[in-house]
Structures are given as structure tokens and as C-alpha cells.
Design a protein around this motif. Structure first.
Motif, PDB file in Angstrom:
ATOM      1  N   ILE A 134      67.698  85.692  59.138  1.00  0.00           N
ATOM      2  CA  ILE A 134      68.936  85.376  58.320  1.00  0.00           C
ATOM      3  C   ILE A 134      69.435  83.892  58.275  1.00  0.00           C
ATOM      4  N   ASP A 135      68.574  82.960  59.007  1.00  0.00           N
ATOM      5  CA  ASP A 135      68.907  81.745  58.979  1.00  0.00           C
ATOM      6  C   ASP A 135      68.306  81.268  57.632  1.00  0.00           C
ATOM      7  N   GLY A 136      69.393  80.684  56.668  1.00  0.00           N
ATOM      8  CA  GLY A 136      69.164  80.252  55.375  1.00  0.00           C
ATOM      9  C   GLY A 136      68.989  81.465  54.362  1.00  0.00           C
ATOM     10  N   LEU A 137      68.959  82.555  54.676  1.00  0.00           N
ATOM     11  CA  LEU A 137      69.126  83.962  53.672  1.00  0.00           C
ATOM     12  C   LEU A 137      70.261  83.625  52.658  1.00  0.00           C
ATOM     13  N   CYS A 138      69.850  83.996  51.748  1.00  0.00           N
ATOM     14  CA  CYS A 138      70.951  83.696  50.646  1.00  0.00           C
ATOM     15  C   CYS A 138      70.609  84.399  49.300  1.00  0.00           C
ATOM     16  N   VAL A 139      71.433  84.526  48.448  1.00  0.00           N
ATOM     17  CA  VAL A 139      71.028  85.174  46.988  1.00  0.00           C
ATOM     18  C   VAL A 139      69.927  84.076  46.523  1.00  0.00           C
ATOM     19  N   GLY A 140      69.225  84.941  46.086  1.00  0.00           N
ATOM     20  CA  GLY A 140      67.716  84.194  45.484  1.00  0.00           C
ATOM     21  C   GLY A 140      66.597  84.237  46.341  1.00  0.00           C
ATOM     22  N   SER A 141      66.865  84.247  47.651  1.00  0.00           N
ATOM     23  CA  SER A 141      65.731  84.648  48.755  1.00  0.00           C
ATOM     24  C   SER A 141      64.875  85.790  48.302  1.00  0.00           C
ATOM     25  N   THR A 142      63.801  85.909  49.114  1.00  0.00           N
ATOM     26  CA  THR A 142      63.054  87.164  48.931  1.00  0.00           C
ATOM     27  C   THR A 142      62.988  87.875  50.164  1.00  0.00           C
ATOM     28  N   ILE A 143      62.455  89.093  49.991  1.00  0.00           N
ATOM     29  CA  ILE A 143      62.307  90.159  51.144  1.00  0.00           C
ATOM     30  C   ILE A 143      61.217  89.579  51.978  1.00  0.00           C
ATOM     31  N   GLY A 144      60.248  88.852  51.318  1.00  0.00           N
ATOM     32  CA  GLY A 144      59.151  88.283  52.052  1.00  0.00           C
ATOM     33  C   GLY A 144      59.412  87.281  53.115  1.00  0.00           C
ATOM     34  N   ASP A 145      60.542  86.491  52.523  1.00  0.00           N
ATOM     35  CA  ASP A 145      61.221  85.374  53.297  1.00  0.00           C
ATOM     36  C   ASP A 145      61.703  85.890  54.918  1.00  0.00           C
ATOM     37  N   ILE A 146      62.199  87.308  54.845  1.00  0.00           N
ATOM     38  CA  ILE A 146      62.737  87.777  55.998  1.00  0.00           C
ATOM     39  C   ILE A 146      61.633  88.185  56.891  1.00  0.00           C
ATOM     40  N   GLY A 147      60.501  88.914  56.590  1.00  0.00           N
ATOM     41  CA  GLY A 147      59.448  89.293  57.318  1.00  0.00           C
ATOM     42  C   GLY A 147      58.516  88.114  57.822  1.00  0.00           C
ATOM     43  N   TYR A 148      58.615  87.012  56.718  1.00  0.00           N
ATOM     44  CA  TYR A 148      57.859  85.908  57.314  1.00  0.00           C
ATOM     45  C   TYR A 148      58.681  85.159  58.497  1.00  0.00           C
ATOM     46  N   ALA A 149      59.674  85.206  58.492  1.00  0.00           N
ATOM     47  CA  ALA A 149      60.493  84.378  59.581  1.00  0.00           C
ATOM     48  C   ALA A 149      60.362  85.407  60.916  1.00  0.00           C
ATOM     49  N   VAL A 150      60.353  86.354  60.871  1.00  0.00           N
ATOM     50  CA  VAL A 150      60.377  87.462  62.113  1.00  0.00           C
ATOM     51  C   VAL A 150      58.850  87.415  62.657  1.00  0.00           C
ATOM     52  N   GLN A 151      57.942  87.327  61.643  1.00  0.00           N
ATOM     53  CA  GLN A 151      56.546  87.336  62.285  1.00  0.00           C
ATOM     54  C   GLN A 151      56.041  86.046  62.810  1.00  0.00           C
ATOM     55  N   THR A 152      56.661  85.109  62.140  1.00  0.00           N
ATOM     56  CA  THR A 152      55.995  83.875  62.747  1.00  0.00           C
ATOM     57  C   THR A 152      56.863  83.464  64.065  1.00  0.00           C
ATOM     58  N   HIS A 153      57.923  83.813  64.216  1.00  0.00           N
ATOM     59  CA  HIS A 153      58.670  83.455  65.487  1.00  0.00           C
ATOM     60  C   HIS A 153      57.983  84.536  66.382  1.00  0.00           C
ATOM     61  N   ALA A 154      57.752  85.869  66.152  1.00  0.00           N
ATOM     62  CA  ALA A 154      57.363  86.692  67.235  1.00  0.00           C
ATOM     63  C   ALA A 154      55.960  86.336  67.601  1.00  0.00           C
ATOM     64  N   GLU A 155      54.888  85.858  66.634  1.00  0.00           N
ATOM     65  CA  GLU A 155      53.729  85.788  66.685  1.00  0.00           C
ATOM     66  C   GLU A 155      53.277  84.397  67.665  1.00  0.00           C
ATOM     67  N   SER A 156      54.428  83.559  67.361  1.00  0.00           N
ATOM     68  CA  SER A 156      54.248  82.283  68.153  1.00  0.00           C
ATOM     69  C   SER A 156      54.405  82.440  69.642  1.00  0.00           C
ATOM     70  N   ASN A 157      55.236  83.412  69.816  1.00  0.00           N
ATOM     71  CA  ASN A 157      55.346  83.639  71.357  1.00  0.00           C
ATOM     72  C   ASN A 157      54.292  84.791  71.687  1.00  0.00           C
ATOM     73  N   GLY A 158      53.441  85.023  71.123  1.00  0.00           N
ATOM     74  CA  GLY A 158      52.224  85.735  71.377  1.00  0.00           C
ATOM     75  C   GLY A 158      52.518  87.287  71.328  1.00  0.00           C
ATOM     76  N   TYR A 159      53.412  87.810  70.824  1.00  0.00           N
ATOM     77  CA  TYR A 159      53.751  89.116  70.421  1.00  0.00           C
ATOM     78  C   TYR A 159      53.427  89.889  69.196  1.00  0.00           C
ATOM     79  N   GLY A 160      53.217  91.256  69.250  1.00  0.00           N
ATOM     80  CA  GLY A 160      52.772  91.970  68.031  1.00  0.00           C
ATOM     81  C   GLY A 160      53.814  92.293  67.392  1.00  0.00           C
ATOM     82  N   VAL A 161      53.862  92.381  65.827  1.00  0.00           N
ATOM     83  CA  VAL A 161      54.939  92.874  65.034  1.00  0.00           C
ATOM     84  C   VAL A 161      54.359  94.365  64.462  1.00  0.00           C
ATOM     85  N   VAL A 162      55.465  95.322  64.695  1.00  0.00           N
ATOM     86  CA  VAL A 162      55.043  96.522  64.358  1.00  0.00           C
ATOM     87  C   VAL A 162      55.284  96.492  62.783  1.00  0.00           C
TER      88      VAL A 162
END
Length: 245
Positions: A134-162
């Protein structure tokens, strides 16, 4: 069809969101080693009913309980039962409440007693994934922005994203369009519009992203723990409002 909410409708969703928030806070205060997941579910049921609301999950698609309570390698959709909660387990509680025509939906990964540093980190990073989303999420953002942010942070810690389970729109129905994956490419997918309400819910595994689904059951393929953190949010011209926190 994606629905956007008016100011009046958002006000009603704040009420259902508050009930969900307070239900989870109550559950967190009452959870104890030695109690059963069914007993924990009853606490949530009684509180939601006392608010004049209805449990969103109870009877939905045939689900038999108020909460999904999932332990350790169970990712989501765990049935409350006579299973006894033990110290050191991750206990993920997902709950919804229907009030004045609208649903709220949220989840927390809890634990009792001493927990391993590895499990504690998984819980913490899963929560962080939500706030990255949700950091920076706003009108005009995309659904892909949400998934990208989650995936990037999880995988940078060595975790798997369902992949198989995703977030969703929420409002008059518990599950509305659009789907909100926890993985994806920034700048892609549906654009966020003023008044959209979403349930953003990172489901993060300590090991592989792969899961085994059998009916309602969804478990990690490698048997390692999973964590879950969810809130209902509204995106308006003023930014993101978390309705269940």
C-alpha cells in the motif's frame, strides 16, 4: 464487474471493518496454548453476533465456521476443530463480518508462548509485505503494482509467494472483482479507481511457493510454515485508508 464505493458506502464499510478489527484484537487477547481452534472460533462468532453483524464466512460456499484458522503449514481455509493450539505454532486467523449491507475482511498470523526466530521473521515479513503493497498506492496505480511490491519484499527475504490464492475486491459481496495477486509486474493490470475497496492479503511461505490443495485444505508443498496478513482497504483521491486496522 468492478464496483466503486460512494462516500456513504465507504462510511458503512468502515463500520463492518471496525467489527472485523475488534474481532481480531479480541481473538489475539484470548488465544492460549491448550485451547482448541473451535473454542477460538466461538469467541469470534459470539463477538460478531453481539455487534449485530453476521460472520461473513459462515455458510459461504459451504464453509462451516466463523473463522478460517490455519496452523503452521496450513496456508489458508483451515477448519476450526478440536485441534489444540500449541506453543510455538503460527496460528493464522482470517475473519469477515457483514454489517449494514457490507463486508469487512482481514487476517492475522498469531502465536502463543515462545516461537522460533525463523517463524517470527516469517510473520513479520508477511505483515511488512502488506504495508509495502500500500506504500504509494493511489488512484491510477495498477493491480500489478500491489503484487510486485509483495513479491519483491517476500522473495528478497528468501520466501515463496503463494500463487493459487489471491486477494480480491470486497463490498456488498465478500468476494468481488478484481482479483489481487501477491505477485506480478509493476504497471500492469487493472488501474485503481477512486472508491475501489480491496482485500489485500499476502500469503507467504517459508520455503517453496508451491501448495497442495485438497478440497478446502491448502498446505505448503514442502511442509514448511506459512503466514497470512490481510486488511480491507479503500483507495480514494486522498490515498489509502485501511478499514480493518
Amino acid at each position: 464487474m468492478i464496483t466503486v464505493k460512494s462516500q456513504k458506502e465507504l462510511e458503512l464499510m468502515r463500520e463492518s471493518g471496525k467489527i472485523v478489527r475488534d474481532t481480531l484484537l479480541l481473538v489475539e487477547s484470548k488465544i492460549r496454548a491448550g485451547m482448541t481452534t473451535k473454542e477460538l472460533d466461538k469467541i469470534a462468532y459470539d463477538y460478531i453476533i453481539s455487534c449485530g453483524a453476521k460472520p461473513s464466512f459462515l455458510g459461504l460456499y459451504g464453509f462451516p465456521s466463523t473463522c478460517c484458522i490455519s496452523i503452521d503449514e496450513e496456508v489458508v481455509h483451515g477448519f476450526p476443530s478440536d485441534r489444540v493450539i500449541k506453543p510455538g505454532e503460527i496460528v493464522s486467523v482470517d475473519v469477515g463480518a457483514y454489517y449494514n449491507g457490507f463486508h469487512g475482511d482481514a487476517a492475522r498470523s498469531l502465536y502463543v508462548g515462545e516461537i522460533s526466530p525463523e517463524k517470527k521473521k516469517l510473520i513479520d515479513v508477511t505483515r511488512e509485505c502488506f504495508f509495502k503493497a500500500i506504500d504509494g498506492l493511489c488512484v491510477g496505480s495498477t493491480i500489478g503494482d500491489i503484487g510486485y511490491a509483495v513479491q519483491t519484499h517476500a522473495e528478497s527475504n528468501g520466501y515463496g509467494v503463494v500463487r493459487e490464492m489471491v486477494g480480491h475486491g470486497v463490498g456488498r459481496k465478500l468476494h468481488e472483482d478484481p482479483s489481487v495477486p501477491n505477485y506480478g509486474k509493476a504497471g500492469t493490470g487493472i488501474r485503481i479507481r477512486n472508491g475501489m475497496t480491496l482485500a489485500i492479503e499476502p500469503m507467504i511461505n517459508m520455503g517453496t511457493h508451491k501448495v497442495i490443495i485438497d478440497g478446502w485444505s491448502c498446505k505448503t508443498a514442502d511442509g514448511l510454515p506459512s503466514a497470512h496478513y490481510e486488511n480491507t482497504v479503500a483507495i480514494t483521491e486522498d490515498g489509502v485508508e485501511i478499514l480493518t486496522l
